[in-house]
Structures are given as structure tokens and as C-alpha cells.
Design a protein around this motif. Sequence first.
Motif, short mmCIF file in Angstrom:
data_model
loop_
_atom_site.label_atom_id
_atom_site.label_comp_id
_atom_site.label_asym_id
_atom_site.label_seq_id
_atom_site.Cartn_x
_atom_site.Cartn_y
_atom_site.Cartn_z
N GLN A 110 0.83 -1.20 0.00
CA GLN A 110 0.00 0.00 0.00
C GLN A 110 0.87 1.25 0.00
O GLN A 110 0.57 2.24 -0.69
CB GLN A 110 -0.94 0.00 1.20
N ALA A 115 -1.44 3.36 -2.71
CA ALA A 115 -2.84 2.95 -2.84
C ALA A 115 -3.72 3.62 -1.78
O ALA A 115 -3.29 3.79 -0.64
CB ALA A 115 -2.96 1.44 -2.73
N VAL A 119 -4.41 -3.08 0.93
CA VAL A 119 -4.08 -4.09 -0.08
C VAL A 119 -4.45 -5.47 0.44
O VAL A 119 -4.23 -5.79 1.61
CB VAL A 119 -2.58 -4.03 -0.43
N HIS A 158 -4.43 -1.14 -9.44
CA HIS A 158 -4.08 -1.63 -8.11
C HIS A 158 -4.77 -2.95 -7.82
O HIS A 158 -4.18 -3.87 -7.23
CB HIS A 158 -4.47 -0.61 -7.05
#
Length: 383
Positions: A110, A115, A119, A158
Amino acid sequence: MSSWISMDEACRQLGVRPQTIYAYVSRGKLEVMTDPADTRRSLYRAEDVAGLAKRKQAGRKHETLATNTLFGAEPSIPTALSTFVRERLYYRGQDAVTLAGSATLEDVAQLLWDAQQPVDFSCSARVANPGRVAAFKTLATLAATGHSTHGRMTRVLHVECQSLVGQLANAFGAQPGQQPLHLRFAQGWKQPAHVAELLRTAMVLLIDHELTSSAFAARITASTGASLPACLLGGLATLSGPLHGDASGRVKALFDEVERQGEEQVIAHHLSTGLPLPGFGHHLYPDGDPRAAALLAMFEPPEAIARFIEKATRLTGLQPNIDVALAAMVIHYGLPEDAAFAMFATARSIGLLAHSLEQLGVGQVIRPRGRYVGVVPGRVGEI
């Protein structure tokens, strides 16, 4: 008689950063020695530094600069993912060894992917014969059918990154499920909780290492707009070389010799023949790889291997690097034969995808120029 200067002075005279000094050392352009007054520091031969400075002042032709940039004399691609400061590895400004004390692979993914959402590497796919072959077959199939990264939102990419890492982990032997990745590997390899914690630490330390050859390969692939599995496949194919991510295999073979013949005989053979000991020394960490130190502090290697590491370090002056720690882990805990590469490849896939995502923001194909040194065109066959 030679004189010696500090890292700061060498950087000042050459107008470069420490990693460039390390590159000069690794390429044999700059001699280094341990500072007698402080064994944690290194000194550099003043005459070598002066010679390098003189060549820099004389100017370098364009093609020479391009060659040096490509082969490691200077950093060539801007990145905000990882770097080295005073022989420490940092992920987006955070000390990697400190992060490895508690962070999961999901946490660091992450961080590196930048992100917005947590994750999740969960994956339910079961693999009949997990291992290296299964992992590369899985990626090759996904690369052959994958979609270009162009025109797709970052959050969508992602999600695909998460799926790729999860599938790769299962192909390497992780237990299918929704738990954090290190726990799934421990379950797949039938290891207890304390070993799972060691796997977590090791894999976090392996996630990225600035612009390695595998990261460069992944970035080249990403720059063409290829699919994420293609970017990852290109990076991992490069990582699989024995001079890169599969170096721990050479170390494990060395340790197998130690267990068969004894540490004295193996060390004597290498030193008498001038053969380098794989896994000892690292040009970026002249005073010792902090990743290896962090791992080796968490367990006691088998007695013969521990003696070998101590004697090899004492006789060569070179510290064990991360490959030694990984090979010692595999032997000590009875992990699968290829477990070191499985850990390395799975963890580094997070970093390779981070490099691929970062490269997408550049929007330009990486296309170095060749410097032709062959037969002059038009003169083939002339007398």
C-alpha cells in the motif's frame, strides 16, 4: 604512500551522491578500506578520487555518458520508491529494517503503490504442483491474455496488482485463503507461527532495492504500454539470474558443501583458488548488509554454517549479505528447496509492480541508443 579520505570528502570532490561512490568501488575505479579509527566507516583512496575528478572535469562525450548511465555509474531514472542513505535502505523515506519489524507485505505494498485502499493478496486458486515452473507458467499465461495499461484508472490497476501477487504466491506454494501473505506461506510450507514471523520480516526486506536490473526490465516493459502481468514477467525473468534474485541458490550450494566437507576445507579451497565466496560482501553496503543483520539476529543458523559465516567474515573482511541469511533460513527450518527464490520473487513482485506503476506516469517509451562498434558500413568485403 597513499592517502585516504572520507565518504563526505569523496562526494564533495566528485560532486556525486554516496551510491555513485559505491558504484565506482564495485567497478574497480575506486579503492576502499575500513577506517581504523571507526570500523563502521569506510575510507577511499584520495589518488583514485582525484583521477576520477580530473576525468570528469575534462568532460565526457555523449555516448560515454549514456554508457555509464546505463551500466550503473550514475542514477538514470528518477524514482520516489526506494533509496539508500548511509548504507540503509528506505521505502518512500521509511527505514526498511524498521518497517520489517512489524509491517506486513500488504502494508508495504500500500505504501509503495500509493494505494488509497488497504491491499489484499487473498487468492483461492489451488495449484497442483507449486514451484518455480508453476509460477512462471501462471505469469506467462496471464501476460499472453492481459490488457494494456493504457486508458485504465490507477485504482483498477491496483486491483490487478493485488490479484497478480496473490496468484504468484499460490503458484509458489502459499496456502490459498484470505490471511496475510506471510501466514499463507507458513501454512503452505507447514511452518509454525514464529517461522511465519521470520518469513514476514524477510519478505518485507526484499520488496524493493532501488533501480535493480529487474526493476529496469519491468520499467522498460511498462513504458511500452504492455499489460501488468507482462511487466511482472519481464522483471521476474531478469530476477531469476544467479547474479540477482537467485543468488541465494549459489549460497545454499556452498552451505551444502560446508555440511558435507566442513567449514575449514570449504574456506581453504575458496581462498587458495581465489574463488569469491557467494553471499559475502555487497557494493552498496561496504560495512555490512543491514537486511542480513536483521534476519540473522532472529534465529541461530546450524552450527557448522554459523562457524563458516564467522570464519569467512573474519578471513575476508566481507560481511554476509541477504542471500546468506535466506539460504541459512531455508536450511535451518527445512523449507522447500526453492523457498528462498519463492520468497524473493513473491516479495519483489510488489516492488516490480510499483516500478511499473511509477513508470506509467512518465508517458514515454524507454529506448536507449546503441553505440555501434562493429564493421564500418560500406566497407564489408573491401580490400
